[in-house]
Design a protein around this motif. Structure first.
Motif, PDB file in Angstrom:
ATOM      1  N   ALA A  95       0.869  -1.203   0.020  1.00  0.00           N
ATOM      2  CA  ALA A  95       0.055   0.000   0.031  1.00  0.00           C
ATOM      3  C   ALA A  95       0.747   1.130  -0.136  1.00  0.00           C
ATOM      4  N   MET A  96       1.979   1.180   0.918  1.00  0.00           N
ATOM      5  CA  MET A  96       2.717   2.318   0.766  1.00  0.00           C
ATOM      6  C   MET A  96       3.531   2.519  -0.505  1.00  0.00           C
ATOM      7  N   GLY A  97       3.732   1.495  -1.299  1.00  0.00           N
ATOM      8  CA  GLY A  97       4.556   1.601  -2.433  1.00  0.00           C
ATOM      9  C   GLY A  97       3.467   2.237  -3.465  1.00  0.00           C
ATOM     10  N   TYR A  98       2.234   1.926  -3.601  1.00  0.00           N
ATOM     11  CA  TYR A  98       1.116   2.359  -4.167  1.00  0.00           C
ATOM     12  C   TYR A  98       0.882   3.730  -4.066  1.00  0.00           C
ATOM     13  N   GLY A 115       5.425   9.241   5.348  1.00  0.00           N
ATOM     14  CA  GLY A 115       4.600   9.109   6.405  1.00  0.00           C
ATOM     15  C   GLY A 115       3.358   9.944   6.128  1.00  0.00           C
ATOM     16  N   GLN A 116       3.739  11.296   6.291  1.00  0.00           N
ATOM     17  CA  GLN A 116       2.655  12.191   6.166  1.00  0.00           C
ATOM     18  C   GLN A 116       1.608  11.992   4.871  1.00  0.00           C
ATOM     19  N   VAL A 117       2.496  11.614   3.578  1.00  0.00           N
ATOM     20  CA  VAL A 117       1.485  11.170   2.550  1.00  0.00           C
ATOM     21  C   VAL A 117       0.592  10.039   2.697  1.00  0.00           C
ATOM     22  N   PHE A 118       1.225   9.070   3.412  1.00  0.00           N
ATOM     23  CA  PHE A 118       0.345   7.771   3.554  1.00  0.00           C
ATOM     24  C   PHE A 118      -0.842   8.018   4.634  1.00  0.00           C
ATOM     25  N   ASP A 119      -0.540   8.980   5.486  1.00  0.00           N
ATOM     26  CA  ASP A 119      -1.453   9.296   6.581  1.00  0.00           C
ATOM     27  C   ASP A 119      -2.588  10.073   5.587  1.00  0.00           C
ATOM     28  N   VAL A 120      -2.293  10.916   4.938  1.00  0.00           N
ATOM     29  CA  VAL A 120      -3.325  11.590   4.079  1.00  0.00           C
ATOM     30  C   VAL A 120      -4.190  10.786   3.193  1.00  0.00           C
TER      31      VAL A 120
END
Length: 107
Positions: free
Chosen positions: A40-43, A65-70
């Motif tokens: 998911a993080m790679g996607y 981490g911020q991008v993933f959180d958004v």
């Protein structure tokens, strides 16, 4: 900009062959297995990089981490549209979080 994002969502979600839905991505984001979360993080990183400076403008210094959180927060708060394509949903989420404010030439 909002009309463009809505049009993008409608056009990409109407295609028969979706690679990944928002539901599938959210399941990977919230999975307990590390390999699913890493997928998911790679996607998410791929969508963020692909549209950056064109569809959204992620500031220098923003962490993955911020991008993933958004991405996670957007999918959590919009369960009614998670059946749309994941890339479209993330593009909208990132454009809302980091809109491009640069002016076009001639304006």
């Amino acid at each position: 900009m909002k009309k463009l994002l809505i049009a993008l969502l409608l056009v990409t979600s109407s295609a028969k062959a979706q690679f990944l839905s928002g539901n599938e991505l959210y399941a990977s984001i919230t999975a307990t297995e590390d390999y699913k979360r890493l997928y998911a993080m790679g996607y998410v990183a791929g969508v963020a990089d692909t549209g950056n400076k064109a569809l959204h403008c992620i500031n220098q210094g923003v962490t993955m981490g911020q991008v993933f959180d958004v991405a996670k927060k957007y999918l959590e708060r919009n369960p009614e549209i998670r059946d749309f394509s994941a890339d479209s949903l993330l593009t909208i989420a990132f454009a809302q979080a980091w809109p491009c404010t640069h002016k076009k030439k001639g304006t």
